[in-house]
Design a protein around this motif. Structure first.
Motif, PDB file in Angstrom:
ATOM      1  N   VAL A 131      18.558   1.342  -3.557  1.00 56.54           N
ATOM      2  CA  VAL A 131      18.069   0.538  -3.652  1.00 56.54           C
ATOM      3  C   VAL A 131      16.303  -0.144  -3.962  1.00 56.54           C
ATOM      4  N   ASP A 132      16.076  -1.883  -3.867  1.00 55.17           N
ATOM      5  CA  ASP A 132      14.858  -1.774  -4.392  1.00 55.17           C
ATOM      6  C   ASP A 132      14.182  -2.478  -3.470  1.00 55.17           C
ATOM      7  N   MET A 133      13.488  -2.203  -3.170  1.00 56.02           N
ATOM      8  CA  MET A 133      12.482  -3.592  -2.112  1.00 56.02           C
ATOM      9  C   MET A 133      11.690  -3.793  -2.363  1.00 56.02           C
ATOM     10  N   HIS A 134      11.159  -3.396  -3.376  1.00 53.67           N
ATOM     11  CA  HIS A 134       9.842  -3.950  -4.279  1.00 53.67           C
ATOM     12  C   HIS A 134       9.906  -4.420  -5.542  1.00 53.67           C
ATOM     13  N   PHE A 135       9.953  -5.807  -5.821  1.00 53.68           N
ATOM     14  CA  PHE A 135       9.832  -6.693  -6.899  1.00 53.68           C
ATOM     15  C   PHE A 135       9.746  -7.851  -6.441  1.00 53.68           C
ATOM     16  N   HIS A 136       8.972  -8.094  -7.968  1.00 56.11           N
ATOM     17  CA  HIS A 136       7.574  -9.493  -8.135  1.00 56.11           C
ATOM     18  C   HIS A 136       8.025 -10.323  -9.109  1.00 56.11           C
ATOM     19  N   LEU A 137       8.203 -12.117  -8.317  1.00 55.44           N
ATOM     20  CA  LEU A 137       8.679 -13.023  -9.256  1.00 55.44           C
ATOM     21  C   LEU A 137       8.048 -13.136 -10.194  1.00 55.44           C
ATOM     22  N   VAL A 167      12.225  -9.066  -2.287  1.00 49.65           N
ATOM     23  CA  VAL A 167      11.160  -9.464  -3.426  1.00 49.65           C
ATOM     24  C   VAL A 167      10.370  -9.771  -2.692  1.00 49.65           C
ATOM     25  N   VAL A 168       9.314  -9.814  -3.564  1.00 44.39           N
ATOM     26  CA  VAL A 168       7.549  -9.886  -3.028  1.00 44.39           C
ATOM     27  C   VAL A 168       7.115 -10.264  -3.634  1.00 44.39           C
ATOM     28  N   ASP A 169       6.078 -10.894  -3.311  1.00 41.91           N
ATOM     29  CA  ASP A 169       4.586 -11.544  -4.184  1.00 41.91           C
ATOM     30  C   ASP A 169       3.906 -10.594  -3.567  1.00 41.91           C
ATOM     31  N   ILE A 226       6.750   3.586   7.092  1.00 46.07           N
ATOM     32  CA  ILE A 226       7.108   4.558   5.916  1.00 46.07           C
ATOM     33  C   ILE A 226       6.425   4.307   4.531  1.00 46.07           C
ATOM     34  N   THR A 227       6.870   4.913   3.335  1.00 45.33           N
ATOM     35  CA  THR A 227       6.513   4.148   2.300  1.00 45.33           C
ATOM     36  C   THR A 227       8.070   4.803   0.929  1.00 45.33           C
ATOM     37  N   GLU A 228       7.011   4.342  -0.206  1.00 43.02           N
ATOM     38  CA  GLU A 228       8.386   4.562  -0.711  1.00 43.02           C
ATOM     39  C   GLU A 228       8.343   5.091  -2.241  1.00 43.02           C
ATOM     40  N   ILE A 229       8.874   5.642  -2.738  1.00 47.73           N
ATOM     41  CA  ILE A 229       8.905   5.869  -5.133  1.00 47.73           C
ATOM     42  C   ILE A 229       8.881   4.696  -5.392  1.00 47.73           C
ATOM     43  N   ASN A 230       7.920   4.282  -5.697  1.00 53.74           N
ATOM     44  CA  ASN A 230       7.289   3.364  -7.090  1.00 53.74           C
ATOM     45  C   ASN A 230       7.225   4.109  -8.022  1.00 53.74           C
ATOM     46  N   THR A 231       8.377   3.325  -8.577  1.00 57.64           N
ATOM     47  CA  THR A 231       7.927   3.610 -10.321  1.00 57.64           C
ATOM     48  C   THR A 231       7.117   3.415 -11.224  1.00 57.64           C
ATOM     49  N   GLY A 232       6.659   2.477 -10.631  1.00 62.43           N
ATOM     50  CA  GLY A 232       5.839   1.269 -11.877  1.00 62.43           C
ATOM     51  C   GLY A 232       4.454   1.819 -12.239  1.00 62.43           C
ATOM     52  N   LEU A 233       4.151   2.427 -11.622  1.00 65.55           N
ATOM     53  CA  LEU A 233       2.504   3.506 -12.380  1.00 65.55           C
ATOM     54  C   LEU A 233       4.082   4.802 -13.759  1.00 65.55           C
ATOM     55  N   SER A 292      11.601   1.697  -4.993  1.00 67.15           N
ATOM     56  CA  SER A 292      11.031   0.415  -5.136  1.00 67.15           C
ATOM     57  C   SER A 292      10.580   0.588  -6.868  1.00 67.15           C
ATOM     58  N   SER A 293      11.654  -0.796  -7.986  1.00 68.18           N
ATOM     59  CA  SER A 293      10.718  -0.722  -9.086  1.00 68.18           C
ATOM     60  C   SER A 293       9.591  -1.314  -9.495  1.00 68.18           C
ATOM     61  N   ASP A 294       8.965  -2.133  -8.604  1.00 74.90           N
ATOM     62  CA  ASP A 294       7.570  -3.112  -8.861  1.00 74.90           C
ATOM     63  C   ASP A 294       7.716  -3.581  -9.610  1.00 74.90           C
ATOM     64  N   ALA A 295       8.998  -4.243 -10.471  1.00 73.15           N
ATOM     65  CA  ALA A 295       9.438  -5.551 -11.631  1.00 73.15           C
ATOM     66  C   ALA A 295       9.146  -6.298 -11.271  1.00 73.15           C
ATOM     67  N   HIS A 296       7.029  -6.663 -12.478  1.00 77.67           N
ATOM     68  CA  HIS A 296       7.495  -7.951 -12.867  1.00 77.67           C
ATOM     69  C   HIS A 296       8.342  -8.793 -13.347  1.00 77.67           C
ATOM     70  N   PHE A 297       8.966  -8.150 -14.209  1.00 79.20           N
ATOM     71  CA  PHE A 297      10.337  -8.960 -14.775  1.00 79.20           C
ATOM     72  C   PHE A 297      11.436  -8.915 -14.145  1.00 79.20           C
ATOM     73  N   PRO A 298      12.660  -9.728 -14.226  1.00 81.79           N
ATOM     74  CA  PRO A 298      13.601  -9.143 -14.449  1.00 81.79           C
ATOM     75  C   PRO A 298      14.382  -7.546 -15.217  1.00 81.79           C
ATOM     76  N   ASP A 299      13.955  -7.645 -16.273  1.00 82.06           N
ATOM     77  CA  ASP A 299      14.824  -6.736 -16.853  1.00 82.06           C
ATOM     78  C   ASP A 299      14.186  -5.463 -16.624  1.00 82.06           C
ATOM     79  N   ASP A 300      12.743  -5.108 -15.433  1.00 82.77           N
ATOM     80  CA  ASP A 300      12.548  -4.168 -15.142  1.00 82.77           C
ATOM     81  C   ASP A 300      13.174  -3.374 -13.988  1.00 82.77           C
TER      82      ASP A 300
END
Length: 332
Positions: A3-9, A83-85, A254-261, A290-298
């Motif tokens: 799952v990826d519950m945290h990405f930005h457009l 998707v979040v912003d 809850i919290t997340e494992i966020n890979t963005g950093l 969560s990947s915390d992606a800010h672009f679709p390739d991430d």
């Protein structure tokens, strides 16, 4: 299950680097079969110019841009998306940030005032309307928002968030006493700070966010380390890790494992750290990925590693959200 519950457009500021990064994302996620074969040709440059022009004209709230995330994510095995912003992107919420950010005539204040002018350019209603409509034909998509927590700002934040049909709300702490600590242009502010004392202040804010009742997910729960700032011996932070894990359980967040950093910042480590993750597992704090992606390739970046870490810590389920309700899905 992935799952990826945290990405930005989208995320400003809108610099030359942002344009180049947008073009990279367009190139990587473009479905035209022969696009990559024409590198270094005039035809390739013309095609990329057309793609970038279309992206700028349509903006980020377009099905074409959203589907670049979803198509890429599905190819990478993701079955649930959120998707979040960032709330600071929205003009309707600017006064909230003006009230709580440092925006005076100090060097940091001037820097942050310029930054807010650069990023606060979108409409919250437009974002919600777009994603709500998109969800009708994309059942694997959920609508969220990432909202900064400021002490004594709970009532105002709650009012801003009300009236929208969020599937979930992510709470995050990016500011200490009005200073945005993850801004690379302001990272010198770390120099004269005591690591343990600073983490104590950070985790007090995170604790208040947990008990506020405003959030379903607490984002990247140790992102204060973004530029490598933490005690030489991380075990000094164990009492605070335990305290916040206990509060998460008590408050029902809850919290997340966020890979963005891990793939975008100098610390090159996901949130939470392996030590912190072991504490969360000990207290049985539910997790999502969560990947915390800010672009679709991430989208989905390093989530295989994150899922493996969760399994190794003893997790068998991951959390997703629909209409404000938590749903646990098997991690396998």
């Amino acid at each position: 299950m992935k799952v990826d519950m945290h990405f930005h457009l989208e995320e400003g500021p809108y610099s030359l680097r942002w344009l180049l990064r947008t073009m990279q994302a367009l190139t990587t996620t473009e479905s035209t079969p022969d696009l990559s074969a024409g590198h270094h040709t005039l035809q390739f440059a013309e095609k990329m110019s057309q793609l970038l022009s279309s992206r700028m004209q349509q903006g980020c709230y377009s099905e074409e841009w959203l589907d670049r995330y979803l198509t890429t994510g599905r190819e990478r095995g993701i079955e649930y998306f959120g998707v979040v912003d960032h709330l600071y992107r929205f003009r309707e919420c600017r006064s909230y940030y003006e009230k709580h950010m440092l925006l005076d005539d100090s060097p940091v204040g001037r820097l942050q005032r310029t930054w807010l002018d650069q990023v606060c350019v979108a409409s919250l209603s437009d974002f919600v309307s777009f994603v709500t409509e998109a969800k009708k034909s994309r059942p694997d998509l959920a609508l969220g928002i990432e909202a900064d927590f400021f002490p004594e700002g709970e009532a105002e934040l709650g009012q801003m968030l009300s009236g929208y049909d969020w599937d979930y709300v992510i709470g995050s702490v990016h500011f200490l006493d009005g200073w945005g600590f993850d801004n690379p242009e302001a990272k010198d502010e770390f120099n004269d700070r005591d690591p343990v004392e600073t983490y104590v202040n950070y985790y007090e804010l995170l604790r208040q966010a947990c008990v506020s009742g405003l959030f379903h997910i607490i984002a990247h729960p140790d992102n204060l380390k973004v530029f490598g700032f933490r005690p030489h011996d991380e075990r000094e932070l164990l009492p605070y890790y335990r305290r916040i894990a206990e509060e998460m359980v008590h408050s029902g967040v809850i919290t997340e494992i966020n890979t963005g950093l891990a793939y975008r910042y100098p610390i090159a480590e996901s949130c939470p750290s392996p030590l912190f993750l072991s504490v969360l597992a000990e207290y049985r704090v539910p997790l999502t990925l969560s990947s915390d992606a800010h672009f679709p390739d991430d989208i989905g970046m390093l989530l295989d590693t994150a899922r493996a870490a969760a399994e190794a810590a003893g997790y068998t389920e991951l959390a997703v959200f629909r209409k404000g309700e938590r749903i646990m899905v098997p991690i396998k």
